[in-house]
Structures are given as C-alpha cells and as structure tokens.
Design an enzyme around this catalytic site. Structure first.
Site, mmCIF file in Angstrom:
data_model
loop_
_atom_site.group_PDB
_atom_site.id
_atom_site.type_symbol
_atom_site.label_atom_id
_atom_site.label_comp_id
_atom_site.label_asym_id
_atom_site.label_seq_id
_atom_site.Cartn_x
_atom_site.Cartn_y
_atom_site.Cartn_z
ATOM 1 N N ALA A 152 0.839 -1.204 0.000
ATOM 2 C CA ALA A 152 0.000 0.000 0.000
ATOM 3 C C ALA A 152 0.873 1.252 0.000
ATOM 4 C CB ALA A 152 -0.969 -0.030 1.168
ATOM 5 N N CYS A 153 0.560 2.214 0.869
ATOM 6 C CA CYS A 153 1.264 3.497 0.846
ATOM 7 C C CYS A 153 2.700 3.423 1.337
ATOM 8 C CB CYS A 153 0.477 4.534 1.657
ATOM 9 S SG CYS A 153 -1.040 5.062 0.841
ATOM 10 N N SER A 154 3.121 2.268 1.833
ATOM 11 C CA SER A 154 4.513 2.094 2.241
ATOM 12 C C SER A 154 5.311 1.284 1.229
ATOM 13 C CB SER A 154 4.583 1.423 3.619
ATOM 14 O OG SER A 154 4.177 2.308 4.636
#
Length: 372
Positions: free
Chosen positions: A155-157
């Site tokens: 995801a966002c990481s």
C-alpha cells in the site's frame, strides 16, 4: 557488506491537473443528479441524499489544492466519475510500465548512469495494473536492463519497503544497483462519488536509484539504516481482487474501491509513525532534534503536522518537513519520495534526513540517510 546510497531520484508528472474548484463542480452536479433520481426515496427516508462538497471542506480536511491525473474528462463527467482509460494490446507497453520507464530514465540521467549499470528493478505500488507478468520485468526490459525484476505491494509504504529490499540486495553484493520504481496510478481505484474521499488521490510516478556508495556520484545520500513495521488494520481497505469475479461481485460495489475510517487512521497512525521514527533514530544514536529534514508520507497535512510536532516538540516548518500534497494530493507510496526529490538539494554534507511512509496495513517504513 557494501555501504549503500540513494544516488538519485526521478519523477514523472501526468499531463492533466484537476483543481479543487473543477472537482467540486463535477461532484456537486453528480450529487444533484443522484438526488433528483432518488427524490422520492429520500423524501420517504429510505435513501440518503448525497451531500455537496466544497473547496473549503477539501482544503480544511486535507490541505490538498489540486492533483495530477492521467485522464481527467472521465473524472469530471458527472454521469461517469472515474477515468476513461484505453485498453492497450499485449504488444504495447502497459500504462504503468510506460510512466515507470519515464521516471526511471529521469533517475538514471540525474545520476549519470546507464541501464548496463543496473542489476535489478523493483516495481512498488499500491495498485498493480495486472496480476502478471510483473510490471517490473516489463520496465526492466523496456529500459534494457539485464538482471531481475519483481513487483511488490505494501500500500502506501510500498516505496520505503522496496528501498529496504534494494538496500539489502546492494549491501550483500547480489546487485550493484537497483531501481525502485513507484508508478502510482491511483485515480482508477478512488471512489470519486464519495464526498468523504473524492479529493484524496492523484497520479504520479517516482524512481529511486540505490547503489553501492563507492559507485555513487558526489552528493549522494548514504543509507544508514532502514526499518519496517506492519500491524493488521481494517481501517484502510480495497477489496477488489482476482476472486471478485468468482464471488459474483459488482465492480461498482463500494468496497471494490479505496475506503477508510479516516478519523481512526489519524488517531492510530500518527503516534505509531512518531514512535517508529524515534526508535529508528535511537538505534543509530540519533535524536529527532538532530535531523535536518523529514520527508514524510503525503496523505494529509494534519497528520504530517501532528507527527512532526510529536517528533520535534514544536510546530514544524516547511523546512523541517516539506509538503507537496497541496500540489500532488495523496500519491500513495510515491508521496515521501516526491518530497525528497523536490527538497534535498540544500542538504549539506553530513546532515541527516529521514524518509518515512505510513498507510494501509497498517504499514510504516523508514530510511535514515546522510548526505555525503
């Protein structure tokens, strides 16, 4: 073991922008059409009216003022409200690979490197255009890189997790240099019809060149350490997947797009991110007050301000923690990399910085770097 550096970054910016004013105009027209269609049910109390959005609401909730997208007409069509992308034949480069190649070439040029200098490509993004073959292999082949490539999603990481994978490959000697490419085409998975989140995302692509410090150009950033953390949470989800068809799911179902419990995310992730960064710095005998710059994930202005305040014990300045989400919006895993790309030239030799992302999972990734 080899010492490792970030030699350069690259950036691809999509051709179209959507201002908050344009977005609100389209959304409110959609709202009116929906409410007219369901007027009787709304009056009877069996259907909830779609509320209007506003520029003031968006900027207060997020700090976002515009976003870049690959296609805007479909998004701003109140009878459609999602991008209108054209399918490509298998003989053509995919859209994600195309923008990945552009960002990668930018990173290579900035470091004065050739494809022959690179041994691997990691395509790290919150959403993948297809299951296989891997976009990384497509990007690698288009660039003319001999070696390996693979896709990964946290995801966002995704970008910071991929940085650790690349750093470890270079550190152990299995690769001389690795390109981390983050083609974040987020507009197709955004629920543009949902007032609470219709403004959040934008499209972009970044690339990061990781290589041995002794091969890196002057002014590179040595990676002193990376740290990753995940803990399961339902508060940020997207349930679309290859089994949806077999479950007879409607692609328009709300959970087949991005959705979140925003207040819970804010409350839970901010202290986690601050604690993660503090502990990571402590492992290197460093304190937050000694960090020259924090390049934080760009999801929400309030989140970044709170995390920086917890780290520094005071309100941060744009110099402490630069903000790019007013221009780009939330670009998933690419946000912290855009911040680094745009705001690193003034860092002096010996100064310390932290790149940090946080998002669905929950996932948090960080890299402590020092200018050489």
């Amino acid at each position: 073991m080899h010492r490792v550096a970030i030699s350069s970054t690259g950036l691809f910016v999509p051709p179209h922008t959507i201002s908050n004013e344009e977005l609100v105009k389209a959304f409110n027209r959609f709202s009116d059409l929906e409410n007219e269609k369901n007027a009787e049910a709304i009056a009877a109390g069996t259907h909830t009216a779609v509320p209007h959005s506003s520029v003031e609401f968006i900027e207060k909730a997020s700090g976002i003022k515009q976003r870049y997208v690959m296609e805007k007409d479909g998004v701003l069509d109140p009878t459609r409200m999602h991008p209108k992308l054209t399918a490509r034949p298998d003989s053509e480069l995919s859209l994600m690979a195309e923008i990945g190649v552009a960002a990668a070439r930018d990173a290579l040029a900035r470091a004065g490197k050739q494809p022959s200098d690179i041994d691997g490509v990691i395509c790290a993004a919150a959403n993948m255009q297809r299951a296989y073959p891997a976009m990384a292999v497509e990007i690698q082949t288009a660039l003319g890189i001999r070696g390996f490539g693979f896709d990964m999603n946290v995801a966002c990481s995704s970008a910071t997790f991929a940085i650790e994978m690349a750093v470890n490959a270079v550190k152990t000697g299995s690769a001389r240099a690795v390109l981390v490419v983050d083609p974040e085409i987020t507009s197709p998975h955004l629920a543009w019809k949902d007032r609470d989140c219709h403004f959040i995302f934008g499209d972009v692509c970044t690339a990061i060149l990781i290589e041995r410090l002794d091969n890196a150009p002057a002014g590179a950033f040595e990676v002193l350490g990376t740290r990753l953390l995940t803990t399961f949470s339902n508060n940020i989800r997207n349930n679309a997947g290859f089994m949806s068809r077999s479950e007879d799911r409607d692609p328009q179902d709300r959970d087949q797009l991005f959705y979140q419990e925003g207040r819970k995310v804010f409350k839970e992730v901010c202290p986690m991110a601050a604690e993660h960064i503090t502990a990571h710095l402590a492992a290197h005998d460093l304190q937050p007050g000694g960090v020259r710059r924090f390049w934080l994930h760009q999801a929400n202005l309030g989140m970044n301000q709170l995390i920086a305040r917890k780290l520094l014990g005071r309100d941060s300045t744009p110099d402490d923690a630069p903000v790019i989400l007013d221009e780009f919006a939330n670009t998933a895993s690419a946000g912290s990399i855009i911040s680094f790309h745009r705001h690193h030239e003034d860092i002096k030799a010996g100064e310390i910085g932290v790149i940090c992302s946080f998002g669905a999972g929950y996932s948090i990734g960080s890299a402590v770097v020092r200018r050489t």
